[in-house]
Design a protein around this motif. Structure first.
Motif, PDB file in Angstrom:
ATOM      1  N   LEU A  81      -6.569  -3.609  -0.947  1.00 37.67           N
ATOM      2  CA  LEU A  81      -5.953  -4.420  -2.015  1.00 37.67           C
ATOM      3  C   LEU A  81      -6.965  -4.849  -3.076  1.00 37.67           C
ATOM      4  N   SER A  82      -8.237  -4.877  -2.714  1.00 34.33           N
ATOM      5  CA  SER A  82      -9.246  -5.259  -3.704  1.00 34.33           C
ATOM      6  C   SER A  82      -9.265  -4.279  -4.878  1.00 34.33           C
ATOM      7  N   LYS A  83      -8.755  -3.057  -4.677  1.00 35.57           N
ATOM      8  CA  LYS A  83      -8.724  -2.083  -5.777  1.00 35.57           C
ATOM      9  C   LYS A  83      -7.389  -2.064  -6.517  1.00 35.57           C
ATOM     10  N   ILE A  84      -6.442  -2.851  -6.012  1.00 28.65           N
ATOM     11  CA  ILE A  84      -5.121  -2.891  -6.661  1.00 28.65           C
ATOM     12  C   ILE A  84      -5.138  -3.976  -7.741  1.00 28.65           C
ATOM     13  N   LEU A  85      -4.765  -3.577  -8.969  1.00 32.31           N
ATOM     14  CA  LEU A  85      -4.752  -4.543 -10.070  1.00 32.31           C
ATOM     15  C   LEU A  85      -3.387  -5.169 -10.285  1.00 32.31           C
ATOM     16  N   ARG A  86      -2.354  -4.447  -9.922  1.00 34.09           N
ATOM     17  CA  ARG A  86      -1.019  -4.972 -10.201  1.00 34.09           C
ATOM     18  C   ARG A  86       0.002  -4.493  -9.181  1.00 34.09           C
ATOM     19  N   ILE A  87       0.993  -5.339  -8.958  1.00 33.81           N
ATOM     20  CA  ILE A  87       2.108  -5.017  -8.061  1.00 33.81           C
ATOM     21  C   ILE A  87       3.398  -5.039  -8.887  1.00 33.81           C
ATOM     22  N   HIS A  88       4.277  -4.088  -8.625  1.00 30.43           N
ATOM     23  CA  HIS A  88       5.632  -4.150  -9.181  1.00 30.43           C
ATOM     24  C   HIS A  88       6.619  -3.919  -8.040  1.00 30.43           C
ATOM     25  N   ALA A  89       7.890  -4.068  -8.339  1.00 28.76           N
ATOM     26  CA  ALA A  89       8.913  -3.751  -7.343  1.00 28.76           C
ATOM     27  C   ALA A  89      10.063  -3.047  -8.044  1.00 28.76           C
ATOM     28  N   SER A  90      10.808  -2.250  -7.289  1.00 30.31           N
ATOM     29  CA  SER A  90      11.986  -1.589  -7.857  1.00 30.31           C
ATOM     30  C   SER A  90      13.068  -2.629  -8.077  1.00 30.31           C
ATOM     31  N   SER A  91      14.113  -2.244  -8.790  1.00 28.93           N
ATOM     32  CA  SER A  91      15.202  -3.195  -9.059  1.00 28.93           C
ATOM     33  C   SER A  91      16.055  -3.446  -7.831  1.00 28.93           C
ATOM     34  N   PRO A  97      14.356  -4.110  -2.374  1.00 29.10           N
ATOM     35  CA  PRO A  97      13.409  -3.548  -3.339  1.00 29.10           C
ATOM     36  C   PRO A  97      12.164  -3.018  -2.627  1.00 29.10           C
ATOM     37  N   THR A  98      11.575  -1.960  -3.183  1.00 29.64           N
ATOM     38  CA  THR A  98      10.330  -1.433  -2.631  1.00 29.64           C
ATOM     39  C   THR A  98       9.179  -1.845  -3.542  1.00 29.64           C
ATOM     40  N   VAL A  99       7.998  -1.980  -2.938  1.00 29.12           N
ATOM     41  CA  VAL A  99       6.837  -2.504  -3.657  1.00 29.12           C
ATOM     42  C   VAL A  99       5.908  -1.353  -4.041  1.00 29.12           C
ATOM     43  N   THR A 100       5.357  -1.414  -5.234  1.00 27.70           N
ATOM     44  CA  THR A 100       4.373  -0.424  -5.655  1.00 27.70           C
ATOM     45  C   THR A 100       3.114  -1.133  -6.141  1.00 27.70           C
ATOM     46  N   GLY A 101       1.959  -0.483  -5.972  1.00 27.87           N
ATOM     47  CA  GLY A 101       0.692  -1.070  -6.397  1.00 27.87           C
ATOM     48  C   GLY A 101      -0.100  -0.080  -7.230  1.00 27.87           C
TER      49      GLY A 101
END
Ligand code: ADP
Ligand code: K
Ligand code: ZN
Length: 431
Positions: A81-91, A97-101
């Motif tokens: 997660l230290s390399k993940i800058l942002r999280i989004h989720a599907s509608s 909803p599923t999570v993306t990073g």
């Protein structure tokens, strides 16, 4: 003319050769860094070295929505997660909803792909983009935001909702491009008229970028005629970044950039790869996604691929308009019906508007009952009787759908309006 001339001018063989190389790297990467993919490929007996060209893609198992749900929230990530800058989720249209990073490179890949698409549609740094996609967990808002800024255009982050303010902003700030769902554009145009604003005369709007839900060619024509703009179709799902690919100015299918994507269409039942022009489920591999690799992602969306050279001069493969999701389809007395077909049929009747709802019920004998409610087009109020119009609509639907739904014509402005993705099917049979 080109945002990235080297890539955009590639020929078909060059594209495929490049895709083969990138696919091999992508599979190696996923196998090395994502426990999910390692297990998936180990249990299928596949070694990354088995993948040498684009054709080998069929050796790889698919990734499905359920895989993301099972590994919720971070189980499929290939980086800490230290390399993940942002999280989004599907509608969450079809469930949880599923999570993306996204790593820094993933965010760059996303905005590069969309910027290239928007540029090919004709958007330039002189444009003022009013971005009425929702900002937040949903990928629409920030996706367009960064792509617009990358082009150098001026982005107004108006987000979704507050329709009166949207129209005031559009007039006052001189927006030339609007981004939102097609159903919201229909509402916006109608609302503007009520405020005494004619989008054609009173604004500088020249283009709209619409997606996130299925819409028909007929709806495109209606939007273009009413608001005097070019309507561009755009596609994406949160798993493949978000809104990420679009039509070029030819408006003849959505280009998937070959250096970023490998696309296939499969038979949703057998999983067999289908040929050019054959309709099936779209499967997308993102070449070089770091945080959350997506290899043979089953989108659930129904379309076909076009490999021919586009009139714009580009060879990057295109998909035809998406007619719906495999799981959108409903069955009425044994007949498969896609909501988009209902829309298409309705749009053939000039006396009805773009506002409709589909209601599915069971009658007293337990048989399926499909009812279509549609608003009369305000221009025809008083010019045609509701029951006469209902019969006309019913006849049209019957000829397109092979089922005969009950039709109810209703007064203008009585059915729901949508700020984001429209929800037009109410299935009461399941409750
Ligand atoms: P959800 O699956 O929860 O709706 P997303 O917000 O990621 O998640 O939405 C992606 C879906 O939106 C696609 O799989 C597709 O069904 C739909 N979609 C997006 N753009 C279009 C488009 N231009 N035409 C038809 N459907 C689209
Ligand atoms: K600018
Ligand atoms: Zn093109």
């Amino acid at each position: 003319m080109y945002w990235n001339p080297v890539i955009e001018k590639m020929g078909p063989d060059e594209i495929r050769e490049m895709q083969g190389r990138l696919l091999r790297n992508t599979v190696h990467y996923a196998y090395s860094y994502s426990p999910f993919y390692r297990e998936l490929y180990d249990s299928a007996g596949i070694k990354p070295d088995d993948i040498r060209s684009v054709d080998d893609v069929t050796k790889l198992p698919f990734v499905k929505k359920q895989d993301l749900r099972d590994s919720y929230p971070y189980g499929m990530f290939a980086v800490p997660l230290s390399k993940i800058l942002r999280i989004h989720a599907s509608s969450g249209t079809t469930g949880k909803p599923t999570v993306t990073g996204y790593t820094a490179d993933d965010l760059e890949l996303w905005s590069e792909s969309l910027a290239r698409g928007l540029y090919s549609a004709g958007i330039r740094k002189e444009d003022i983009i009013q971005n009425a996609y929702g900002y937040g967990l949903f990928t629409g808002g920030l996706g367009f935001h960064y792509a617009g800024e990358k082009i150098g255009a001026t982005v107004i982050p108006s987000s979704s909702g507050n329709t009166q303010r949207q129209i005031e902003l559009m007039k006052d700030l001189g927006s030339t491009v609007i981004c939102c769902t097609p159903s919201y554009m229909i509402y916006l145009t109608e609302y503007a008229l009520k405020m005494g604003v004619d989008l054609k005369e009173d604004t500088k709007l020249r283009m709209g970028v619409f997606g996130a839900e299925p819409w028909s060619e007929e709806t495109r024509k209606r939007i273009e005629n009413k608001s005097g703009i070019d309507a561009i179709n755009i596609y994406g799902t949160s798993e493949i970044s978000g809104p990420v690919v679009s039509e070029c100015h030819e408006k003849a299918g959505i280009h998937f950039w070959g250096d970023i994507f490998l696309i296939e269409v499969i038979d949703p039942k057998t999983g067999e790869q289908l040929g050019e022009g054959e309709k099936g489920e779209l499967v997308v591999t993102v070449l070089g996604k770091e945080g959350l690799p997506m290899i043979r992602w089953r989108t659930g969306d129904i379309t076909s691929i076009i490999y021919e050279k586009c009139n714009c001069g580009r060879w990057h493969p295109r998909i035809d308009r998406i007619t719906g999701r495999a799981d959108d389809m409903f069955i009425v007395r044994g007949v498969n019906v896609f909501p988009s077909h209902v829309e298409y049929a309705l749009m053939q009747v000039k006396e009805v508007s773009e506002h409709y709802m589909i209601i599915l019920e069971r009658d007293e004998n337990g048989l399926d009952l499909m009812k279509v409610q549609v608003e009369i087009n305000p221009e025809y109020v008083g010019k045609i009787a509701f029951d006469e119009l209902a019969r006309k609509v019913q006849e049209t639907l019957r000829s397109y759908l092979n089922v005969t739904p009950a039709v109810e014509i209703v007064e203008p402005e009585t059915l729901p309006r949508f700020e984001g993705k429209a929800k037009r099917v109410v299935d009461k049979r399941r409750v």
